[in-house]
Enzyme design. Structure first.
Site, short mmCIF file in Angstrom:
data_model
loop_
_atom_site.label_atom_id
_atom_site.label_comp_id
_atom_site.label_asym_id
_atom_site.label_seq_id
_atom_site.Cartn_x
_atom_site.Cartn_y
_atom_site.Cartn_z
N ARG A 1 11.22 -0.98 11.28
CA ARG A 1 10.08 -0.82 12.18
C ARG A 1 10.05 -1.87 13.28
O ARG A 1 10.37 -3.03 13.05
CB ARG A 1 8.77 -0.89 11.37
CG ARG A 1 8.43 0.42 10.72
CD ARG A 1 7.31 0.34 9.74
NE ARG A 1 6.14 -0.41 10.17
CZ ARG A 1 5.03 -0.51 9.44
NH1 ARG A 1 4.95 0.10 8.27
NH2 ARG A 1 4.01 -1.22 9.87
N ARG B 1 -9.75 0.90 8.73
CA ARG B 1 -9.32 -0.46 9.06
C ARG B 1 -10.40 -1.23 9.80
O ARG B 1 -10.19 -2.39 10.17
CB ARG B 1 -8.10 -0.37 9.97
CG ARG B 1 -6.79 -0.62 9.26
CD ARG B 1 -5.71 -0.43 10.29
NE ARG B 1 -4.54 -1.19 10.01
CZ ARG B 1 -3.47 -0.70 9.41
NH1 ARG B 1 -3.46 0.54 8.99
NH2 ARG B 1 -2.41 -1.46 9.25
N ARG C 1 -0.86 -8.72 13.40
CA ARG C 1 -1.27 -7.78 12.35
C ARG C 1 -2.13 -8.48 11.30
O ARG C 1 -3.13 -7.94 10.83
CB ARG C 1 -0.03 -7.15 11.70
CG ARG C 1 0.68 -6.18 12.64
CD ARG C 1 2.10 -5.87 12.18
NE ARG C 1 2.17 -5.11 10.96
CZ ARG C 1 3.30 -4.90 10.27
NH1 ARG C 1 4.45 -5.40 10.72
NH2 ARG C 1 3.29 -4.19 9.17
N ARG D 1 12.12 -5.02 5.01
CA ARG D 1 11.86 -3.60 4.74
C ARG D 1 12.77 -2.69 5.57
O ARG D 1 13.00 -2.93 6.75
CB ARG D 1 10.41 -3.28 5.08
CG ARG D 1 10.12 -1.79 5.11
CD ARG D 1 8.66 -1.46 5.18
NE ARG D 1 7.93 -2.19 6.18
CZ ARG D 1 6.62 -2.23 6.24
NH1 ARG D 1 5.90 -1.60 5.34
NH2 ARG D 1 6.02 -2.90 7.19
N LYS E 1 0.84 -1.21 0.00
CA LYS E 1 0.00 0.00 0.00
C LYS E 1 0.87 1.26 0.00
O LYS E 1 0.67 2.17 -0.80
CB LYS E 1 -0.91 0.04 1.25
CG LYS E 1 -1.80 -1.19 1.40
CD LYS E 1 -2.65 -1.11 2.64
CE LYS E 1 -1.90 -1.20 3.97
NZ LYS E 1 -1.25 -2.50 4.25
P1 AP5 Z 1 4.90 -1.61 1.83
O1 AP5 Z 1 4.50 -0.85 0.61
O2 AP5 Z 1 5.61 -0.87 2.90
O3 AP5 Z 1 3.61 -2.36 2.41
P2 AP5 Z 1 2.33 -1.81 3.16
O4 AP5 Z 1 1.14 -2.49 2.59
O5 AP5 Z 1 2.33 -0.32 3.19
O6 AP5 Z 1 2.63 -2.45 4.58
P3 AP5 Z 1 2.63 -1.88 6.04
O7 AP5 Z 1 3.35 -2.90 6.86
O8 AP5 Z 1 3.13 -0.47 6.10
O9 AP5 Z 1 1.11 -1.91 6.34
P4 AP5 Z 1 0.46 -1.99 7.68
O10 AP5 Z 1 -0.95 -1.84 7.25
O11 AP5 Z 1 0.75 -3.16 8.52
O12 AP5 Z 1 1.16 -0.81 8.51
P5 AP5 Z 1 0.72 0.68 8.86
O13 AP5 Z 1 1.93 1.49 8.87
O14 AP5 Z 1 -0.48 1.10 8.08
O15 AP5 Z 1 5.75 -2.87 1.37
C1 AP5 Z 1 6.35 -3.73 2.33
C2 AP5 Z 1 7.74 -4.19 1.81
O16 AP5 Z 1 7.54 -5.00 0.65
C3 AP5 Z 1 8.64 -3.02 1.38
O17 AP5 Z 1 9.96 -3.30 1.75
C4 AP5 Z 1 8.51 -2.98 -0.15
O18 AP5 Z 1 9.70 -2.54 -0.76
C5 AP5 Z 1 8.21 -4.43 -0.49
N1 AP5 Z 1 7.26 -4.55 -1.61
C6 AP5 Z 1 6.16 -3.76 -1.85
N2 AP5 Z 1 5.54 -4.18 -2.98
C7 AP5 Z 1 6.26 -5.24 -3.45
C8 AP5 Z 1 6.12 -6.09 -4.60
N3 AP5 Z 1 5.12 -5.93 -5.47
N4 AP5 Z 1 7.04 -7.09 -4.75
C9 AP5 Z 1 8.06 -7.26 -3.85
N5 AP5 Z 1 8.24 -6.47 -2.76
C10 AP5 Z 1 7.35 -5.47 -2.56
O19 AP5 Z 1 0.21 0.46 10.38
C11 AP5 Z 1 1.07 0.15 11.41
C12 AP5 Z 1 0.30 0.06 12.71
O20 AP5 Z 1 -0.29 1.34 13.01
C13 AP5 Z 1 -0.89 -0.91 12.73
O21 AP5 Z 1 -0.48 -2.24 13.01
C14 AP5 Z 1 -1.75 -0.31 13.83
O22 AP5 Z 1 -1.24 -0.61 15.11
C15 AP5 Z 1 -1.58 1.19 13.61
N6 AP5 Z 1 -2.60 1.75 12.71
C16 AP5 Z 1 -2.35 2.39 11.52
N7 AP5 Z 1 -3.51 2.78 10.97
C17 AP5 Z 1 -4.50 2.39 11.81
C18 AP5 Z 1 -5.92 2.50 11.77
N8 AP5 Z 1 -6.54 3.09 10.74
N9 AP5 Z 1 -6.63 1.96 12.78
C19 AP5 Z 1 -6.02 1.36 13.83
N10 AP5 Z 1 -4.67 1.23 13.93
C20 AP5 Z 1 -3.92 1.74 12.92
#
Ligand code: AP5
Length: 217
Positions: free
Chosen positions: A161, A88, A172, A127, A13
């Site tokens: 992270r 979410r 997660r 990552r 994402k």
């Molecule tokens: P990346 O693009 O970083 O993936 P992502 O989908 O953004 O993954 P996240 O881990 O950031 O999502 P998340 O939803 O768990 O975390 P968030 O920060 O929102 O890609 C990942 C890796 O893969 C990278 O190294 C990239 O280079 C590689 N990659 C990407 N695409 C690829 C491909 N096609 N092929 C190969 N490699 C690839 O949330 C973190 C925490 O915050 C949550 O757990 C929660 O505690 C809290 N939080 C955030 N938002 C909320 C909410 N709305 N409600 C409640 N809690 C929340």
């Protein structure tokens, strides 16, 4: 154009949202990045959220809804935004509907990045991010061109992270299955849900995303 990117942790994402921002000038709204910034600055929100995030659970809806409603009301969002990490839960999705009504706006598309869950631990474990400019990398899938030097800003300091480990990933992924995936039928019923193969190489995912959003013909 206002878009939501949905998908489990590591689906891509953030990677895709940053490219959409760069190419189309839409504003990336990553709730994860906002929370991590609040943690770094020692803000009350960050203090409340840190332990929850580190174990991989979801931060309470009321905090997230307040955070995003304040952000969406800011003038730069009027040109269009990409929500990455919000909503979410069903209550967050319902709150977003109200927020958009309040600012006289609407949702154009919700895109689900479809991925193979078994491959996601490798994605998040590899990552890392430039501490200076925030550019994202991966040990195997997107290494820096010169070892230890950021391609974008030549920074040499990188961070990983606290929740990018196998144990937190279990929580997660469960949170995604139990609390976030039920949003998909909510948007499908409104005819705005699209799906893209998130297992393809990154540039192919981006092209498919542009196609799904009607940005290229
Ligand atoms: P990346 O693009 O970083 O993936 P992502 O989908 O953004 O993954 P996240 O881990 O950031 O999502 P998340 O939803 O768990 O975390 P968030 O920060 O929102 O890609 C990942 C890796 O893969 C990278 O190294 C990239 O280079 C590689 N990659 C990407 N695409 C690829 C491909 N096609 N092929 C190969 N490699 C690839 O949330 C973190 C925490 O915050 C949550 O757990 C929660 O505690 C809290 N939080 C955030 N938002 C909320 C909410 N709305 N409600 C409640 N809690 C929340």
């Amino acid at each position: 154009m206002n878009i939501i990117l949905l998908g489990p942790p590591g689906a891509g994402k953030g990677t895709q949202a940053r490219q959409l921002e760069e190419k189309y000038g839409l504003v990336q709204l990553s709730t994860g990045d906002m929370l991590r910034a609040a943690v770094r600055k020692g803000e009350p929100l960050g203090q409340e959220a840190k332990a929850i995030m580190d174990r991989g659970a979801l931060v309470p809806d009321e905090l997230m809804i307040r955070l995003i409603s304040e952000r969406i009301a800011q003038p730069d969002c009027a040109k269009g935004f990409i929500l990455d990490g919000f909503p979410r839960t069903i209550p967050q999705a319902q709150a977003l509907d109200k927020m958009l009504l309040n600012v006289n706006s609407k949702l154009d598309a919700v895109v689900e990045l479809k991925v193979d869950e078994g491959k996601l631990v490798e994605r998040v474990a590899g990552r890392f991010t430039c501490a200076k400019c925030g550019e994202g990398y991966h040990d195997r899938f997107k290494p820096t061109r010169a070892p230890g030097v950021c391609d974008q800003c030549a920074g040499t300091d990188f961070s990983r992270r606290a929740d990018d480990n196998a144990e937190a990933m279990k929580t997660r992924l469960k949170a995604y299955r139990d609390e976030t995936a039920p949003i998909l039928p909510y948007y499908a019923a409104r005819g705005v849900l699209k799906a893209v193969d998130g297992m393809a190489p990154m540039p192919d995912v981006f092209r498919a995303l542009e196609g799904a959003l009607g940005l290229v013909v």
